[in-house]
Design a protein around this motif. Structure first.
Motif, PDB file in Angstrom:
ATOM      1  N   VAL A   6       0.976  -1.344  -0.139  1.00  0.00           N
ATOM      2  CA  VAL A   6       0.039   0.239   0.008  1.00  0.00           C
ATOM      3  C   VAL A   6       0.851   1.327  -0.016  1.00  0.00           C
ATOM      4  CG1 VAL A   6      -1.689   1.281   1.177  1.00  0.00           C
ATOM      5  CG2 VAL A   6      -1.954  -1.231   1.467  1.00  0.00           C
ATOM      6  N   VAL A  23       0.104   5.291  -0.476  1.00  0.00           N
ATOM      7  CA  VAL A  23      -0.896   6.640  -0.423  1.00  0.00           C
ATOM      8  C   VAL A  23      -0.123   7.959  -0.433  1.00  0.00           C
ATOM      9  CG1 VAL A  23      -2.453   5.026   0.693  1.00  0.00           C
ATOM     10  CG2 VAL A  23      -1.070   6.605   1.922  1.00  0.00           C
ATOM     11  N   SER A  32      -6.145   7.548   0.589  1.00  0.00           N
ATOM     12  CA  SER A  32      -6.166   5.975   0.405  1.00  0.00           C
ATOM     13  C   SER A  32      -7.103   6.046  -1.077  1.00  0.00           C
ATOM     14  CB  SER A  32      -6.655   5.542   1.603  1.00  0.00           C
ATOM     15  OG  SER A  32      -7.916   5.752   1.838  1.00  0.00           O
ATOM     16  N   LYS A  33      -6.847   5.273  -1.559  1.00  0.00           N
ATOM     17  CA  LYS A  33      -7.525   4.721  -2.837  1.00  0.00           C
ATOM     18  C   LYS A  33      -8.792   3.869  -2.621  1.00  0.00           C
ATOM     19  CE  LYS A  33      -3.552   5.441  -5.416  1.00  0.00           C
ATOM     20  NZ  LYS A  33      -2.522   5.685  -4.642  1.00  0.00           N
ATOM     21  N   HIS A  74      -7.002   0.101   1.953  1.00  0.00           N
ATOM     22  CA  HIS A  74      -5.885   0.959   2.199  1.00  0.00           C
ATOM     23  C   HIS A  74      -6.263   1.788   3.308  1.00  0.00           C
ATOM     24  CE1 HIS A  74      -4.523   1.163  -2.329  1.00  0.00           C
ATOM     25  NE2 HIS A  74      -4.301   0.009  -1.881  1.00  0.00           N
ATOM     26  N   LYS A  75      -7.362   2.156   3.613  1.00  0.00           N
ATOM     27  CA  LYS A  75      -7.704   3.004   4.922  1.00  0.00           C
ATOM     28  C   LYS A  75      -7.446   2.054   5.926  1.00  0.00           C
ATOM     29  CE  LYS A  75     -11.555   6.059   6.186  1.00  0.00           C
ATOM     30  NZ  LYS A  75     -12.677   6.426   5.885  1.00  0.00           N
TER      31      LYS A  75
END
Length: 169
Positions: free
Chosen positions: A67, A69, A149-150, A154-155
């Protein structure tokens, strides 16, 4: 009158041209890292000229192995600037228990809301305004982190990273 051929001057000129070409090539290759102003977030542009707030934009911050970001970091250097950021992002007030824990060195992390930006600073199709944007306030160092985040996964990875970093063993 003709001058005799000077080998030292010739090789000096060739060397200077080669060094200039190498520097120009390096500048072209590193241009987006040296001058990233076209790739910053709306929040960065909103606070970049505000006195008392140091703003940074980190492109492709590595959260874990998979990940990456973008992050905007807002660091208040004065109490009045921290008050502005707390008001803009709805940072909750500290309770007496939280204050005592913070004075003992415990980190104080708060999840906040993304503020409404002016129409000219926040286009509706912006890649930096979505439901997966995560805003974290750190009371200990008067800093707000905005993670772009996408996806929802991701969050969760960002949240896990923060928990591991500040509350892990």
């Amino acid at each position: 009158m003709t001058r005799p051929f000077n080998k030292k001057r010739f090789w000096l000129v060739i060397t200077l041209i080669a060094v200039a070409e190498a520097l120009a090539f390096c500048l072209v290759m590193q241009w987006r890292y040296l001058f990233p102003s076209h790739e910053v977030s709306e929040i960065y542009t909103r606070y970049e000229n505000v006195e008392g707030i140091d703003v940074s934009f980190i492109k492709d911050f590595q959260v874990n192995d998979t990940v990456f970001v973008d992050v905007t970091v807002l660091e208040a250097t004065t109490d009045s600037a921290w008050s502005i950021l707390k008001a803009d992002y709805g940072v909750p007030q500290l309770t007496p228990q939280t204050k005592s824990l913070m004075e003992k060195g415990s980190p104080c992390i708060a999840f906040c809301k993304l503020p409404e930006l002016e129409k000219n600073n926040s286009p509706s199709d912006s890649k930096y305004t979505n439901d997966n944007t995560l805003v974290i306030a750190m009371h200990n160092d008067s800093t707000i982190y905005v993670f772009y985040s996408k996806t929802r996964d991701h969050k969760h990875a960002i949240t896990d990273m923060l928990i591991d970093k500040y509350y892990g063993q």
